[in-house]
Design an enzyme around this catalytic site. Structure first.
Site, PDB file in Angstrom:
ATOM      1  N   GLU A 243     104.162 -18.231  95.142  1.00  0.00           N
ATOM      2  CA  GLU A 243     103.411 -17.335  94.264  1.00  0.00           C
ATOM      3  C   GLU A 243     103.084 -16.048  94.991  1.00  0.00           C
ATOM      4  O   GLU A 243     102.718 -16.043  96.155  1.00  0.00           O
ATOM      5  CB  GLU A 243     102.131 -18.038  93.795  1.00  0.00           C
TER       6      GLU A 243
ATOM      7  N   CYS B 194      99.090 -21.842  97.033  1.00  0.00           N
ATOM      8  CA  CYS B 194      98.253 -21.571  98.203  1.00  0.00           C
ATOM      9  C   CYS B 194      98.623 -22.566  99.292  1.00  0.00           C
ATOM     10  O   CYS B 194      98.923 -23.722  99.000  1.00  0.00           O
ATOM     11  CB  CYS B 194      96.771 -21.713  97.830  1.00  0.00           C
TER      12      CYS B 194
END
Length: 411
Positions: free
Chosen positions: A305, A271
């Site tokens: 990710e 993130c």
């Protein structure tokens, strides 16, 4: 204030508009925008308000409005047409729109490239988080408008302003409470180890297991500015890398990224967020570059990710193009995709898709060839250099990969 839920069957007579109603709402400079009523509430003074979503805009612009700003859509057809005419111009920031335009032609469909949530999950997520619970955040010298819902504790529901200590991210509901807390706060920087310093910028590595409260607070705070990012309370599985600006009063958080301690997919970033006051200053790309520098120190290739948002994909494509074209300009001889991956720590899949997107890689006579004309090189570098630049200085990184620290004889 009393907020009526979506499941209410009989609307009180004080409400002139039903939940789900499509209306026009006064926007800016007398303009009106089409909106949908998401929620409504009765205030202690007896007045009432409506929480609306503007159909042409991102959810971060949803807001509470007074009845005076609303009018039935069918009574203002000409104004609605005017609003639609301006929709393309106002819907998206021009700088972002320009980058999306360059990337859209060669990018896969959004569902594949950006990895958005599937339709059912997205509807459930939006239903559960449709109303912002925090409206403003005061942290250090900045006052920031919250963009999205974040699952803060129940006692912070409908908190107009959240006050946050910028050093340890302790949060309270009153300015006075924050001032009292700051008098006994004995730190002036994030917890963890400072692993990078260049000029007035520092990066701190924070272990989610050792500093659980700080990392959970960071996730809660970040969710106010990230839409489809789920909050993970098991922060113990992550390291957090917080970028700060230093002055005589301490280290002020600029942004951060998180990274799984163990990733079998070689994800080097989970993130990422740059806080609104620091956006468009090159810090996002600096954080991305930092994640790849860690991968390089580990002797690995990395990738963010998935899923990536649409703007996340554009940001990464911009960084990948910048990094790869820089290598190609310095490397005058023939070079393979695998060699590019070794030099950049970017995966071969990300390299191939990026070079195709910027029209540098071509398929000719059964094999992929790199074809870089001066014109394409100039256009690609202009695209990848959009905005301000803050360059990473790898020599300033003081960090050893964690798997090496566990070997006998190493500290």
């Amino acid at each position: 204030s009393s907020v009526e839920g979506m499941g209410a069957s009989n609307a009180p007579s004080i409400y002139a508009h039903d939940l789900g109603a499509r209306l026009l709402c006064e926007w800016r400079e007398g303009d009106r925008r089409e909106c949908e009523v998401i929620e409504r509430r009765l205030l202690p003074c007896g007045a009432h308000e409506y929480y609306v979503h503007y159909l042409a805009f991102n959810r971060r612009l949803d807001e509470w409005v007074t009845p005076e700003r609303l009018m039935p859509a069918q009574t203002a057809t000409s104004r609605r047409a005017t609003a639609r005419n301006g929709e393309k111009r106002r819907k998206m920031d021009p700088a972002i729109a320009e980058k999306l335009k360059h990337a859209a032609a060669a990018a896969p469909p959004v569902e594949e490239a950006a990895g958005e949530l599937d339709a059912i999950t997205q509807r459930e997520h939006e239903a559960a988080t449709r109303v912002k619970n925090i409206h403003k955040v005061v942290m250090g010298k900045w006052e920031m408008q919250a963009w999205y819902y974040s699952p803060f504790p129940e006692e912070y529901a409908a908190c107009e302003t959240l006050y946050v200590c910028e050093y340890d991210l302790h949060f309270v509901k009153k300015r006075e409470a924050l001032l009292r807390y700051m008098k006994r706060c004995d730190t002036a920087h994030p917890p963890g180890d400072e692993i990078y310093r260049s000029g007035n910028l520092s990066v701190f590595e924070i272990d989610g297991e050792r500093c659980r409260t700080y990392c959970q607070n960071l996730c809660l705070l970040a969710k106010l500015f990230l839409d489809h990012k789920m909050i993970f309370y098991d922060v113990e599985r992550f390291h957090f890398y917080v970028l700060t600006e230093y002055d005589e009063t301490g280290c002020h958080p600029v942004g951060y990224f998180s990274k799984e301690k163990v990733s079998f997919e070689n994800y080097n970033l989970a993130c990422i967020l740059t806080f609104p006051p620091y956006q468009r200053k090159g810090y996002g790309r600096l954080l991305i570059a930092f994640s790849y520098e860690l991968s390089r120190a580990e002797g690995k290739v990395g990738t963010p990710e998935r899923p990536l948002s649409d703007l996340g994909l554009v940001s990464y494509r911009s960084y990948w193009a910048y990094a790869l074209l820089g290598i190609l300009q310095r490397h005058k001889r023939a070079i393979s995709i695998s060699k590019l991956s070794e030099l950049s720590s970017i995966t071969t899949d990300d390299i191939t898709s990026t070079l195709q997107a910027v029209q540098v890689i071509r398929y000719w006579k059964g094999q992929h060839m790199l074809c870089i004309s001066p014109k394409i090189a100039r256009e690609c570098m202009a695209f990848s250099k959009g905005g301000e630049q803050v360059l990473l200085e790898p020599s300033k990184l003081q960090w050893m990969p964690h798997h090496l620290r566990k070997q006998p004889g190493l500290r």
